[in-house]
Design an enzyme around this catalytic site. Structure first.
Site, short mmCIF file in Angstrom:
data_model
loop_
_atom_site.label_atom_id
_atom_site.label_comp_id
_atom_site.label_asym_id
_atom_site.label_seq_id
_atom_site.Cartn_x
_atom_site.Cartn_y
_atom_site.Cartn_z
N ARG A 1 3.99 -13.64 -5.79
CA ARG A 1 2.94 -13.08 -6.64
C ARG A 1 3.35 -11.66 -7.00
O ARG A 1 3.56 -10.84 -6.12
CB ARG A 1 1.60 -13.09 -5.90
CG ARG A 1 0.53 -12.37 -6.68
CD ARG A 1 -0.86 -12.44 -6.05
NE ARG A 1 -1.76 -11.69 -6.91
CZ ARG A 1 -2.45 -10.62 -6.56
NH1 ARG A 1 -2.43 -10.18 -5.31
NH2 ARG A 1 -3.19 -9.98 -7.44
N HIS B 1 -2.85 -5.49 -12.71
CA HIS B 1 -3.00 -4.94 -11.36
C HIS B 1 -3.12 -3.43 -11.51
O HIS B 1 -2.29 -2.66 -11.01
CB HIS B 1 -1.83 -5.37 -10.47
CG HIS B 1 -2.13 -5.33 -8.99
ND1 HIS B 1 -1.98 -6.41 -8.16
CD2 HIS B 1 -2.57 -4.32 -8.19
CE1 HIS B 1 -2.30 -6.06 -6.91
NE2 HIS B 1 -2.66 -4.79 -6.90
N GLU C 1 -8.57 -7.77 -8.42
CA GLU C 1 -9.64 -6.96 -7.83
C GLU C 1 -10.42 -6.12 -8.84
O GLU C 1 -10.35 -4.88 -8.80
CB GLU C 1 -9.05 -6.05 -6.73
CG GLU C 1 -8.32 -6.81 -5.63
CD GLU C 1 -7.98 -5.94 -4.42
OE1 GLU C 1 -8.16 -4.71 -4.49
OE2 GLU C 1 -7.55 -6.51 -3.40
N TYR D 1 -9.12 -7.97 3.72
CA TYR D 1 -8.49 -7.01 4.64
C TYR D 1 -9.31 -6.69 5.90
O TYR D 1 -8.76 -6.58 6.97
CB TYR D 1 -8.16 -5.71 3.89
CG TYR D 1 -6.97 -5.91 2.97
CD1 TYR D 1 -5.67 -5.87 3.46
CD2 TYR D 1 -7.15 -6.20 1.62
CE1 TYR D 1 -4.57 -6.10 2.65
CE2 TYR D 1 -6.05 -6.43 0.79
CZ TYR D 1 -4.77 -6.38 1.32
OH TYR D 1 -3.69 -6.61 0.51
N GLU E 1 -3.87 -12.05 -1.14
CA GLU E 1 -3.42 -10.89 -0.37
C GLU E 1 -4.10 -10.88 0.99
O GLU E 1 -5.30 -11.10 1.09
CB GLU E 1 -3.81 -9.55 -1.03
CG GLU E 1 -3.02 -9.17 -2.24
CD GLU E 1 -3.47 -7.83 -2.83
OE1 GLU E 1 -3.95 -6.94 -2.09
OE2 GLU E 1 -3.34 -7.68 -4.05
C1 FCB Z 1 -5.48 -4.20 -2.41
C2 FCB Z 1 -4.60 -4.06 -3.62
C3 FCB Z 1 -3.14 -4.00 -3.31
C4 FCB Z 1 -2.85 -3.22 -2.05
C5 FCB Z 1 -3.74 -3.65 -0.92
C6 FCB Z 1 -3.51 -2.94 0.37
O1 FCB Z 1 -6.74 -3.71 -2.69
O2 FCB Z 1 -4.80 -5.14 -4.51
O3 FCB Z 1 -2.48 -3.50 -4.44
O4 FCB Z 1 -2.93 -1.88 -2.30
O5 FCB Z 1 -5.07 -3.52 -1.28
#
Ligand code: FCB
Length: 470
Positions: A102, A145, A190, A318, A374
């Site tokens: 990706r 992005h 995002e 995350y 991600e």
């Molecule tokens: C996300 C982003 C990516 C990276 C991660 C840690 O929010 O999409 O670009 O910075 O966090």
């Protein structure tokens, strides 16, 4: 730390890791050959070559050049120099057995200010995609992005409805130029970050902060997504079309009704704000109780455009946020003491990923298939004796993959997982200090060193392929 104690700690962690290879439980969905394992990057974070071959400035060039906006004054001008080193980076990707990649296309690299194609910029992505195809790696291309051309920001950026139409023009150009090379398109990465961090609190480019801006910016982002999706479908029928949302788990600090409402509102603000328009064709009413008077201007037909069917949904996860009521309509974060955190200060909380996936599955009848586009963590990694032993990341990835498997067992259709990131890179407002890569980058020499996590992932994929007959 003395040299001796560093060395003994180093070999102690090695020993732990040898016992602890990256092997999911025997009944895990991760053993299925059709569960894709990939790595992710983004243009501004890795490419560098910011003024080469006709690339125009983006909002991140402007923002990072503004004193005080990015830690240590770092910028993406050179980054990982991937624009020049792409071929070696793809060899690395292949060497690590990743099955999918990706990446994102830099809008300011491929179009001039009048919307005409920039052949040199387009050729870069064509070469990249052709090589990935030769390598047998599946291609997941994100159109946006966060590197909006600065000339569009000068005309209002995402606060200007016209930007949504310019985005569809860009999607049109890319899908005509790259048809047949892209397996999956993602319109936006995002939109929450673009709208809220970019226009609400100013932590990201373009650095505006006005409480009325985020909802309008979000509406135009989502409209741009909807318009671009139509164009992608018309130009490139065979590829899959989706969007990537960052999602957040909010947990209540106590079981009082006020704190439970606060946690729900956190998730409305982080998740339903994006997912409801995409999957239900409406904004959640509770968002405007949290942020009274911020309803965006929505024209007839917009919500239908936004809610057009998706082939897949990309989810970036995350950490969780523990919250209590602020005594009014909102929430206040209450960081939990004693929990494991990463270099970002983010809590390690794999259950949040499982719970969110299961929650979305319950909340949306038409939830499309999901890719985790991600997931990963930053640590203060360094090369010692030629090696990078990133023990915290290995445990993190294993636990989050197990959480994905748990969600699959509860009926959620998750098709793959991309680790963030292939390389250490420019981590936005935190510059180069925060290292998210499974490959270490020495920014002085641009030397790449595989971290232990990368080697363990590669070993697992090889083992999976061998079991399956290769
Ligand atoms: C996300 C982003 C990516 C990276 C991660 C840690 O929010 O999409 O670009 O910075 O966090």
């Amino acid at each position: 730390m003395t040299h001796d104690s560093a060395a003994s700690q180093h070999s102690a962690s090695n020993a732990i890791l040898d016992d602890d290879a990256f092997t999911p439980s025997p009944d895990s969905a991760l053993w299925r050959r059709d569960f894709l394992l990939g790595a992710a990057t983004a243009s501004y974070q890795i490419e560098g070559a910011a003024t080469e071959d006709g690339r125009l400035p983006s909002i991140w060039d402007t923002f990072s050049a503004t004193p005080g906006k990015v830690l240590a004054g770092d910028t993406g001008a050179v980054a990982c120099d991937h624009y020049h080193r792409w071929s070696g980076d793809l060899d690395l990707l292949k060497d690590l057995n990743f099955e999918a990649y990706r990446f994102s296309i830099a809008w300011p690299r491929v179009m001039d200010a009048s919307g005409r194609p920039n052949p040199k910029g387009i050729a870069f992505y064509k070469r990249l995609l052709e090589r990935l195809k030769e390598q047998g790696i599946q291609t997941f291309a994100t159109l946006y992005h966060w590197d909006l051309p600065q000339h569009l920001e000068d005309r209002g950026g995402w606060l200007n409805r016209d930007t949504a139409y310019r985005f569809a023009d860009y999607a049109d150009l890319m899908s005509r130029e790259l048809t047949g090379l892209v397996d999956a398109w993602m319109t936006l990465n995002e939109p929450w970050c673009s709208a809220y961090l970019g226009y609400g609190n100013g932590h990201h480019a373009p650095g505006l902060s006005n409480p009325r801006y985020p909802t309008q910016a979000m509406h135009h982002l989502l409209l741009g997504h909807g318009l671009a999706t139509q164009v992608l479908r018309a130009n490139d029928a065979k590829s899959a079309k989706g969007i990537v949302a960052n999602v957040g788990r909010g947990t209540p600090n106590s079981q009082t009704p006020a704190d439970i409402t606060a946690a729900r509102r956190f998730e409305v603000q982080h998740n339903a704000w994006i997912l409801d328009p995409l999957l239900k064709g409406e904004y959640p009413a509770e968002l405007f109780e949290l942020w009274p008077g911020t309803e965006p201007l929505v024209l007839d037909g917009d919500m239908e455009t936004i809610a057009a069917p998706l082939d897949f949904l990309g989810i970036n996860y995350y950490f969780r946020t523990n919250v209590k009521s602020d005594g009014a309509h909102g929430y206040t974060e209450v960081p939990l003491p004693g929990v494991e955190r990463t270099q970002m200060g983010w809590e390690v909380y794999p259950d949040g990923l499982r719970d969110l996936l299961v929650g979305f599955h319950d909340a949306y009848d038409n939830l499309p298939p999901i890719y985790i586009t991600e997931n990963g963590m930053a640590s203060d990694d360094s090369v010692q004796d030629g090696e990078v032993v990133d023990a915290q990341r290995i445990a993190f990835l294993k636990r989050h993959l197990a959480a994905v498997d748990a969600a699959i067992k509860k009926g959620v259709d998750v098709r793959g997982y991309f680790v963030w990131s292939l390389l250490d890179n420019f981590e936005w407002a935190f510059g180069y200090e925060r290292r998210f890569g499974v490959v270490h980058v020495d920014y002085d020499t641009q030397k790449r060193t595989k971290k232990r996590s990368a080697e363990l992932i590669a070993r697992f994929i090889a083992e999976r392929n061998a079991r399956d007959g290769g």
